[in-house]
Design an enzyme around this catalytic site. Sequence first.
Site, PDB file in Angstrom:
ATOM      1  N   LYS A 206      -3.699   9.785  -2.114  1.00  0.00           N
ATOM      2  CA  LYS A 206      -2.623   9.504  -3.070  1.00  0.00           C
ATOM      3  C   LYS A 206      -2.853  10.304  -4.327  1.00  0.00           C
ATOM      4  CE  LYS A 206       0.856   6.394  -2.941  1.00  0.00           C
ATOM      5  NZ  LYS A 206       1.447   5.860  -1.700  1.00  0.00           N
TER       6      LYS A 206
ATOM      7  N   GLY B  11      12.964  -5.847  -6.601  1.00  0.00           N
ATOM      8  CA  GLY B  11      12.915  -4.389  -6.743  1.00  0.00           C
ATOM      9  C   GLY B  11      14.087  -3.764  -6.024  1.00  0.00           C
TER      10      GLY B  11
ATOM     11  N   GLY C 284      15.085  -0.531  -6.064  1.00  0.00           N
ATOM     12  CA  GLY C 284      14.948   0.919  -6.192  1.00  0.00           C
ATOM     13  C   GLY C 284      15.435   1.637  -4.942  1.00  0.00           C
TER      14      GLY C 284
ATOM     15  N   VAL D 268      14.102   2.154  -2.142  1.00  0.00           N
ATOM     16  CA  VAL D 268      13.860   1.482  -0.856  1.00  0.00           C
ATOM     17  C   VAL D 268      14.445   0.069  -0.858  1.00  0.00           C
ATOM     18  CG1 VAL D 268      12.142   0.682   0.794  1.00  0.00           C
ATOM     19  CG2 VAL D 268      11.767   2.823  -0.426  1.00  0.00           C
TER      20      VAL D 268
HETATM   21  N1  PHE Z   1       5.421   6.999  -0.611  1.00  0.00           N
HETATM   22  C1  PHE Z   1       5.075   7.244   0.750  1.00  0.00           C
HETATM   23  C2  PHE Z   1       4.195   6.088   1.232  1.00  0.00           C
HETATM   24  O1  PHE Z   1       3.670   5.321   0.457  1.00  0.00           O
HETATM   25  C3  PHE Z   1       4.365   8.545   0.832  1.00  0.00           C
HETATM   26  C4  PHE Z   1       4.888   9.574   1.753  1.00  0.00           C
HETATM   27  C5  PHE Z   1       6.161   9.560   2.278  1.00  0.00           C
HETATM   28  C6  PHE Z   1       4.054  10.576   2.152  1.00  0.00           C
HETATM   29  C7  PHE Z   1       6.575  10.499   3.174  1.00  0.00           C
HETATM   30  C8  PHE Z   1       4.442  11.532   3.036  1.00  0.00           C
HETATM   31  C9  PHE Z   1       5.710  11.500   3.544  1.00  0.00           C
HETATM   32  O2  PHE Z   1       4.032   5.891   2.408  1.00  0.00           O
END
Ligand code: PHE
Length: 338
Positions: free
Chosen positions: A71, A175, A177, A179
């Site tokens: 990350k 939330g 947002g 998603v």
């Molecule tokens: N935000 C996504 C997660 O937490 C990270 C991600 C998405 C990485 C798509 C690569 C491709 O899973």
Amino acid sequence: MNHEQILVRRGSRSGLPVILAIHTTAPGQAIGGCRLAGYAEWRYGLDDALRLSAAMTQKCAVAGLPHGGAKTVVALPPGAALGPGERRALLHDVGDVIAGLDGAYATGPDVGTGPPDMTTITDRPTHVFCLPPEAGGSGDSSPHTATGVVAALRALCEAVFGTADLAGRRFAIVGLGRVGAPVAPPPAAGQAKLVVADVDPTKRTLADELGAAWVDPDDGLRSDVDVLVPAALGGVLTPAVVSELRCAAIAGPANNQLDAPGTADLLHQRGIVWAPDTVVSAGGVIYATGVELRQETPLEATARVRGIGDTLARILRDAARDGVPPAAVVGGGSRDGR
Ligand code: PHE
């Protein structure tokens, strides 16, 4: 130290701390999004990067993806608003750190970033997922994460209430947002009863469009509903909150929902079924890696995202059989598991 590599660099252009934690590359290239978020202290951003990258390892493992977890976190001063130039400078700083890893890590969108930002970070497809389609990527991963969440909610409702039908169920989505919003059923589609919350008061219009009750996030967590859907930041399930919950089950896309692994046991003791977030939130990575690396068609990748429902059903079945929290089935309880 459980992490393979941790980089912290003050961006040469932005002066902001860029933190990149690689939990492991043992299963394959490490993947994990780039988060831009406010932290009272950059060190809290480092804590977050450590936990979020470990969770990505678990997410990939449970989803059967040949990737390790990582990350990137940029710790912004609380309440900071970046102008377009500052944002570009910062994203170029992030790109420098990623380029130095030579493909051992690829980033993607996360809280605070989207596909256009990916183009600014880098145009090297081996270093980034979810570039906009016109730049050769699979675009925004949020709708696919949302598809996975809905599949998880159906499996959860089947296991807890005996039917996968979401109509007539009461949900609280905390939330709204990129998603959380698409997880909400379209108005009148299934007559599901909705409570929604967001820290951003302008989201109230969306609540009205959905015919949902609007509450503040703290009340949202404590709503009297069938299923709580945490869809914002992590750490919301603390022992104090768990003691006040009024839901029967929890499944949502927020990463790292538990403040500490042991909180899964508290939920279990209260008889609240918590679907591990590493399972529920995997739709984005399943879709992006499938389409961009494994030449899956959008339809095939979407079918794999929906497979999250089967994965969760199996986990809930095993947990019920053994009388343990579902988190224990996916390896929760390990020090870095969440
Ligand atoms: N935000 C996504 C997660 O937490 C990270 C991600 C998405 C990485 C798509 C690569 C491709 O899973």
